[in-house]
Design a protein around this motif. Structure first.
Motif, mmCIF file in Angstrom:
data_model
loop_
_atom_site.group_PDB
_atom_site.id
_atom_site.type_symbol
_atom_site.label_atom_id
_atom_site.label_comp_id
_atom_site.label_asym_id
_atom_site.label_seq_id
_atom_site.Cartn_x
_atom_site.Cartn_y
_atom_site.Cartn_z
ATOM 1 N N SER A 15 0.845 -1.130 0.119
ATOM 2 C CA SER A 15 -0.098 0.054 0.014
ATOM 3 C C SER A 15 0.870 1.241 -0.076
ATOM 4 O O SER A 15 0.570 2.271 -0.930
ATOM 5 N N ALA A 16 1.959 1.113 0.822
ATOM 6 C CA ALA A 16 2.809 2.503 0.878
ATOM 7 C C ALA A 16 3.390 2.577 -0.398
ATOM 8 O O ALA A 16 3.879 3.741 -0.738
ATOM 9 N N LYS A 17 3.850 1.405 -1.051
ATOM 10 C CA LYS A 17 4.381 1.365 -2.605
ATOM 11 C C LYS A 17 3.670 2.102 -3.606
ATOM 12 O O LYS A 17 4.115 2.932 -4.321
ATOM 13 N N LYS A 18 2.294 1.712 -3.496
ATOM 14 C CA LYS A 18 1.307 2.576 -4.565
ATOM 15 C C LYS A 18 1.332 3.985 -4.232
ATOM 16 O O LYS A 18 1.448 4.847 -5.059
ATOM 17 N N ASN A 19 1.406 4.435 -3.064
ATOM 18 C CA ASN A 19 1.417 5.980 -2.454
ATOM 19 C C ASN A 19 2.822 6.547 -3.011
ATOM 20 O O ASN A 19 2.731 7.610 -3.607
ATOM 21 N N LEU A 20 3.930 5.861 -2.911
ATOM 22 C CA LEU A 20 5.075 6.304 -3.484
ATOM 23 C C LEU A 20 4.939 6.464 -5.102
ATOM 24 O O LEU A 20 5.614 7.424 -5.649
ATOM 25 N N VAL A 46 9.974 0.303 -4.282
ATOM 26 C CA VAL A 46 10.445 1.645 -4.898
ATOM 27 C C VAL A 46 10.669 2.735 -3.890
ATOM 28 O O VAL A 46 10.526 2.660 -2.595
ATOM 29 N N MET A 47 11.469 3.937 -3.955
ATOM 30 C CA MET A 47 11.596 4.926 -3.404
ATOM 31 C C MET A 47 11.531 6.296 -4.155
ATOM 32 O O MET A 47 11.609 6.319 -5.590
ATOM 33 N N VAL A 48 11.217 7.405 -3.381
ATOM 34 C CA VAL A 48 11.139 8.707 -3.846
ATOM 35 C C VAL A 48 12.551 9.496 -3.194
ATOM 36 O O VAL A 48 12.632 9.069 -2.270
ATOM 37 N N ASP A 49 12.835 10.764 -3.600
ATOM 38 C CA ASP A 49 13.581 11.602 -2.722
ATOM 39 C C ASP A 49 12.713 12.837 -2.355
ATOM 40 O O ASP A 49 11.967 13.164 -3.070
ATOM 41 N N VAL A 50 13.024 13.173 -1.083
ATOM 42 C CA VAL A 50 12.481 14.414 -0.345
ATOM 43 C C VAL A 50 13.388 15.313 0.188
ATOM 44 O O VAL A 50 14.456 14.709 0.586
ATOM 45 N N LYS A 51 12.892 16.405 0.217
ATOM 46 C CA LYS A 51 13.865 17.550 0.732
ATOM 47 C C LYS A 51 12.898 18.175 1.835
ATOM 48 O O LYS A 51 11.758 18.313 1.627
ATOM 49 N N ALA A 52 13.639 18.468 2.925
ATOM 50 C CA ALA A 52 12.902 19.360 3.840
ATOM 51 C C ALA A 52 12.541 20.778 3.416
ATOM 52 O O ALA A 52 13.330 21.412 2.718
ATOM 53 N N VAL A 53 11.424 21.370 3.766
ATOM 54 C CA VAL A 53 10.994 22.674 3.317
ATOM 55 C C VAL A 53 10.921 23.375 4.657
ATOM 56 O O VAL A 53 11.583 24.478 4.516
ATOM 57 N N LYS A 54 10.143 23.194 5.748
ATOM 58 C CA LYS A 54 10.203 24.080 6.927
ATOM 59 C C LYS A 54 9.577 23.061 7.973
ATOM 60 O O LYS A 54 8.752 22.217 7.816
ATOM 61 N N PRO A 55 10.038 23.495 9.191
ATOM 62 C CA PRO A 55 9.596 22.875 10.546
ATOM 63 C C PRO A 55 8.108 23.397 10.611
ATOM 64 O O PRO A 55 7.780 24.588 10.281
ATOM 65 N N SER A 111 -2.546 3.191 11.239
ATOM 66 C CA SER A 111 -1.703 3.683 11.985
ATOM 67 C C SER A 111 -0.324 3.052 11.623
ATOM 68 O O SER A 111 0.777 3.537 12.045
ATOM 69 N N ARG A 112 -0.353 1.843 10.964
ATOM 70 C CA ARG A 112 1.142 1.132 10.646
ATOM 71 C C ARG A 112 1.604 1.685 9.395
ATOM 72 O O ARG A 112 2.627 1.242 8.997
ATOM 73 N N LEU A 113 0.732 2.186 8.535
ATOM 74 C CA LEU A 113 1.149 2.361 7.245
ATOM 75 C C LEU A 113 2.178 3.688 7.213
ATOM 76 O O LEU A 113 2.030 4.801 7.726
ATOM 77 N N SER A 114 3.297 3.205 6.509
ATOM 78 C CA SER A 114 4.549 4.111 6.650
ATOM 79 C C SER A 114 4.513 5.412 5.739
ATOM 80 O O SER A 114 5.281 6.124 6.048
ATOM 81 N N VAL A 115 3.626 5.373 4.711
ATOM 82 C CA VAL A 115 3.743 6.285 3.673
ATOM 83 C C VAL A 115 2.302 6.669 3.480
ATOM 84 O O VAL A 115 1.496 5.718 2.858
ATOM 85 N N GLN A 116 1.657 7.787 3.558
ATOM 86 C CA GLN A 116 0.167 7.697 3.864
ATOM 87 C C GLN A 116 -0.416 9.036 2.925
ATOM 88 O O GLN A 116 0.268 9.990 2.911
ATOM 89 N N PRO A 117 -1.610 8.827 2.355
ATOM 90 C CA PRO A 117 -2.140 10.219 1.568
ATOM 91 C C PRO A 117 -2.727 10.870 2.854
ATOM 92 O O PRO A 117 -3.108 10.732 3.779
ATOM 93 N N VAL A 118 -2.821 12.275 2.255
ATOM 94 C CA VAL A 118 -3.184 13.358 3.462
ATOM 95 C C VAL A 118 -4.176 14.275 2.351
ATOM 96 O O VAL A 118 -3.759 14.683 1.429
#
Length: 137
Positions: free
Chosen positions: A35-40, A82-91, A116-123
């Motif tokens: 499921s997290a892979k599909k989100n990625l 799979v993986m994606v790359d992310v960068k920090a924007v702001k705290p 709660s256990r899904l590591s990558v989730q839609p918002v």
């Protein structure tokens, strides 16, 4: 643009480490859930996400942005993930805890509450706006 939530244990990969990587960002690898892979796979450059400290803290602490779309994760010997790359924007000015999110009836359908256990989730856009406001943004 879509919004996401990325979970990381702060003793494995923290917000501070993400920030320290600057514009080059960091591969979001090690995901081993379909499921997290599909989100990625659904993520596009420019999508934003919440950086969530799981286990220790259990709080949303910052915002990241996708800077490279899905590609094979070299840490996966099976070649399925799979993986994606992310960068920090702001705290966030004020971290938003899981307890705060669970206490708000408007957020009861949020993936963080329901899955709660899904590591990558839609918002959703509505959830994004509410949590940004709670976090002082």
């Amino acid at each position: 643009m879509a919004h996401w939530l990325y979970k990381s244990e702060p003793d494995t990969w923290s917000w501070e480490q993400q920030v320290a990587n600057g514009e080059k960002g960091e591969p979001w690898n090690g995901v081993r859930n379909h499921s997290a892979k599909k989100n990625l796979l659904a993520m596009k450059v420019g999508d934003t996400g919440f950086f969530y400290h799981s286990n220790q803290g259990r709080e949303i602490v910052g915002i990241v942005e996708v800077i490279r779309e899905a590609r094979p994760d070299p840490s996966d010997p099976s070649g399925k993930f799979v993986m994606v790359d992310v960068k920090a924007v702001k705290p966030l000015k004020t971290p938003v805890t899981l307890a705060t999110i669970k206490a708000d009836p408007r957020l009861q359908e949020m993936a963080l509450v329901k899955y709660s256990r899904l590591s990558v989730q839609p918002v959703t856009d509505e959830e994004w706006n509410m949590i940004c406001a709670m976090g002082g943004l």
